[in-house]
Write a protein that holds these residues in place. Sequence first.
Motif, mmCIF file in Angstrom:
data_model
loop_
_atom_site.group_PDB
_atom_site.id
_atom_site.type_symbol
_atom_site.label_atom_id
_atom_site.label_comp_id
_atom_site.label_asym_id
_atom_site.label_seq_id
_atom_site.Cartn_x
_atom_site.Cartn_y
_atom_site.Cartn_z
ATOM 1 N N VAL A 145 29.353 62.440 -134.750
ATOM 2 C CA VAL A 145 30.766 62.525 -134.457
ATOM 3 C C VAL A 145 30.535 61.482 -133.387
ATOM 4 O O VAL A 145 30.349 61.245 -133.152
ATOM 5 C CB VAL A 145 30.512 63.566 -134.621
ATOM 6 C CG1 VAL A 145 30.792 64.426 -135.795
ATOM 7 C CG2 VAL A 145 29.866 64.652 -133.378
ATOM 8 N N GLY A 146 32.294 61.883 -133.097
ATOM 9 C CA GLY A 146 32.932 60.702 -132.318
ATOM 10 C C GLY A 146 33.156 61.722 -130.996
ATOM 11 O O GLY A 146 33.074 62.955 -131.213
ATOM 12 N N PRO A 147 33.804 61.541 -129.723
ATOM 13 C CA PRO A 147 34.199 62.220 -128.409
ATOM 14 C C PRO A 147 34.794 63.327 -128.413
ATOM 15 O O PRO A 147 34.961 64.393 -128.290
ATOM 16 C CB PRO A 147 34.068 61.500 -127.584
ATOM 17 C CG PRO A 147 34.519 59.623 -128.240
ATOM 18 C CD PRO A 147 33.836 60.017 -129.317
ATOM 19 N N GLY A 148 35.828 62.981 -129.838
ATOM 20 C CA GLY A 148 36.896 63.889 -130.248
ATOM 21 C C GLY A 148 36.506 64.826 -130.789
ATOM 22 O O GLY A 148 36.752 65.606 -130.118
ATOM 23 N N VAL A 149 35.990 64.397 -131.450
ATOM 24 C CA VAL A 149 35.130 65.697 -132.494
ATOM 25 C C VAL A 149 34.059 66.783 -131.312
ATOM 26 O O VAL A 149 34.231 67.367 -131.768
ATOM 27 C CB VAL A 149 34.657 65.274 -133.837
ATOM 28 C CG1 VAL A 149 34.169 66.084 -134.776
ATOM 29 C CG2 VAL A 149 35.461 63.920 -134.457
ATOM 30 N N VAL B 263 30.689 63.236 -143.262
ATOM 31 C CA VAL B 263 32.004 62.293 -142.940
ATOM 32 C C VAL B 263 31.983 62.956 -141.606
ATOM 33 O O VAL B 263 32.373 63.735 -140.378
ATOM 34 C CB VAL B 263 33.319 63.038 -143.547
ATOM 35 C CG1 VAL B 263 34.330 62.382 -143.508
ATOM 36 C CG2 VAL B 263 33.103 63.045 -144.882
ATOM 37 N N LEU B 264 31.878 61.486 -140.557
ATOM 38 C CA LEU B 264 31.727 62.278 -139.550
ATOM 39 C C LEU B 264 32.075 61.537 -138.097
ATOM 40 O O LEU B 264 32.655 61.678 -137.346
ATOM 41 C CB LEU B 264 29.870 61.696 -138.671
ATOM 42 C CG LEU B 264 29.336 62.288 -139.338
ATOM 43 C CD1 LEU B 264 27.395 62.188 -139.244
ATOM 44 C CD2 LEU B 264 29.202 63.925 -138.823
ATOM 45 N N SER B 265 33.262 60.182 -139.672
ATOM 46 C CA SER B 265 33.973 59.340 -137.879
ATOM 47 C C SER B 265 34.687 58.366 -139.234
ATOM 48 O O SER B 265 34.766 58.693 -140.777
ATOM 49 C CB SER B 265 32.717 58.524 -137.694
ATOM 50 O OG SER B 265 32.213 57.554 -138.873
ATOM 51 N N VAL C 267 28.825 58.735 -146.958
ATOM 52 C CA VAL C 267 28.621 58.866 -145.631
ATOM 53 C C VAL C 267 29.130 57.758 -144.838
ATOM 54 O O VAL C 267 28.487 56.764 -144.765
ATOM 55 C CB VAL C 267 26.918 58.592 -145.913
ATOM 56 C CG1 VAL C 267 25.409 58.827 -144.640
ATOM 57 C CG2 VAL C 267 26.031 59.236 -146.997
ATOM 58 N N THR C 268 29.865 58.550 -143.807
ATOM 59 C CA THR C 268 30.260 57.443 -142.515
ATOM 60 C C THR C 268 29.130 56.704 -142.080
ATOM 61 O O THR C 268 28.364 57.586 -141.721
ATOM 62 C CB THR C 268 31.903 58.289 -142.294
ATOM 63 O OG1 THR C 268 30.962 59.373 -141.388
ATOM 64 C CG2 THR C 268 32.740 58.393 -142.945
ATOM 65 N N MET C 269 29.107 55.659 -141.704
ATOM 66 C CA MET C 269 27.767 54.514 -140.715
ATOM 67 C C MET C 269 28.839 54.062 -140.324
ATOM 68 O O MET C 269 29.605 52.856 -140.872
ATOM 69 C CB MET C 269 26.916 55.077 -141.737
ATOM 70 C CG MET C 269 26.929 53.709 -142.427
ATOM 71 S SD MET C 269 24.793 53.597 -143.183
ATOM 72 C CE MET C 269 24.964 55.119 -144.241
ATOM 73 N N HIS C 270 28.417 53.402 -139.404
ATOM 74 C CA HIS C 270 28.094 51.660 -138.430
ATOM 75 C C HIS C 270 27.055 50.945 -139.815
ATOM 76 O O HIS C 270 26.031 51.495 -140.021
ATOM 77 C CB HIS C 270 28.235 51.468 -137.652
ATOM 78 C CG HIS C 270 28.433 51.949 -136.245
ATOM 79 N ND1 HIS C 270 29.998 51.946 -136.271
ATOM 80 C CD2 HIS C 270 28.360 52.837 -135.821
ATOM 81 C CE1 HIS C 270 30.503 52.877 -135.273
ATOM 82 N NE2 HIS C 270 29.381 53.468 -134.531
ATOM 83 N N ASP C 271 27.682 49.752 -140.139
ATOM 84 C CA ASP C 271 26.000 48.669 -140.388
ATOM 85 C C ASP C 271 26.505 49.915 -142.295
ATOM 86 O O ASP C 271 25.428 49.274 -143.069
ATOM 87 C CB ASP C 271 25.208 48.546 -140.437
ATOM 88 C CG ASP C 271 25.033 48.441 -139.305
ATOM 89 O OD1 ASP C 271 26.157 47.314 -138.718
ATOM 90 O OD2 ASP C 271 23.824 48.418 -138.264
ATOM 91 N N THR D 112 24.728 69.540 -137.082
ATOM 92 C CA THR D 112 25.452 68.960 -137.859
ATOM 93 C C THR D 112 25.944 67.246 -137.520
ATOM 94 O O THR D 112 27.153 67.175 -138.581
ATOM 95 C CB THR D 112 26.515 69.475 -139.051
ATOM 96 O OG1 THR D 112 26.831 70.362 -138.167
ATOM 97 C CG2 THR D 112 24.932 70.533 -140.340
ATOM 98 N N LEU D 113 25.834 68.130 -136.550
ATOM 99 C CA LEU D 113 26.849 66.199 -135.343
ATOM 100 C C LEU D 113 26.462 65.289 -135.443
ATOM 101 O O LEU D 113 26.902 64.401 -135.465
ATOM 102 C CB LEU D 113 27.007 66.892 -133.657
ATOM 103 C CG LEU D 113 27.711 68.380 -133.372
ATOM 104 C CD1 LEU D 113 27.838 68.491 -132.571
ATOM 105 C CD2 LEU D 113 29.143 68.243 -134.011
#
Length: 334
Positions: free
Chosen positions: A190-194, A297-299, A316-320, A237-238
């Motif tokens: 997750v991002g810093p806001g979450v 769903v983390l981002s 699944v959210t992710m980079h790449d 789960t983060l």
Amino acid sequence: MTLPAENVSPQLTRNRRLIIVIGVVIPLVIALAAAFIMALWIPELPSPVASHWGTTGPDGYSTVGSVIVLPLLMTLVFAALAAFASWKGGPNGGMLWGHKIMVAASMFLSITLSVTAAGSLAVQRGLENAENAPAIGGIAIAAFPIALVMALFAWLMLPAAEYITSTPVTAKPIAGAATQRVHFSTTTRVGPGVVIIVGAALAALAIALAVQAVSNPEQLLLPAVIGLFVIALAVSTLSWRVTIDQRGLKVRSAIGFPRITIAPDQIESVAVVDVNPMGEFGGYGWRWAPDGRSGIVLSKGDAIEVTRMNGKKFIVTMHDAQLGAETLATVAKK
């Protein structure tokens, strides 16, 4: 250096006013009013007061101050979280359904906690000993429909939710990999806001446990166990590890559980899709969407979308995500 001003549409400005009034001001006014009324009753109340009831009557006691302050504190924390989470709005400046749920839930929580706390003290007025306090099951049952009606009213007062749809782009197998073993591995988090939101919620839980420890230590064991379980589950789960190889797709949390595995023969198709967590899933984490999709769903942004043979879809959210989807498509084709 002058920072550029935020481009705020009239619709977003109106929505923010509604968020402040419905999600913050009204819940806090309700909680403050209840706290003021309960404070007036202090001379008439026993010390300590009953704060928990079992099947045979009161079985937990605490200071009257903790009963008064705790609903106000929890209302304040949740109202702030609801406002923070929904402040930016949707892609087009509207409110997402996840935002509306949080704002309405702020109203529901305030009324439920305030009515239950005030009712629990009202039945103890004039008692010498809190052990003689009558049951408050009726008060708790009455608080629920009142809070539900007010939450529904809050929902209707908010604008219609902005509807978001994502168009999946089918991933193609990696060229020339038909006779080779492929492997893809990454960590999605997750991002810093979450993290800030989760941290604030866990801090509120820790404060509630601290109040319980001071006011009623003999009844601390069960809330502490539940609280520690919630904290461990939230932290685990983060961050998730995503692995794609000849065994298919495996996604596991930071502590190894929970985990999801999809074998190659269970995969019908693989795609890349742009995901809006609040708009499509109502939040972050292991989520389920109204359209039947589920996933990690983390981002906000690209995600792998796996359609199983039974038609169910997993995200699944992710980079790449593009490379991961192509790798999984290659594995599923073999």
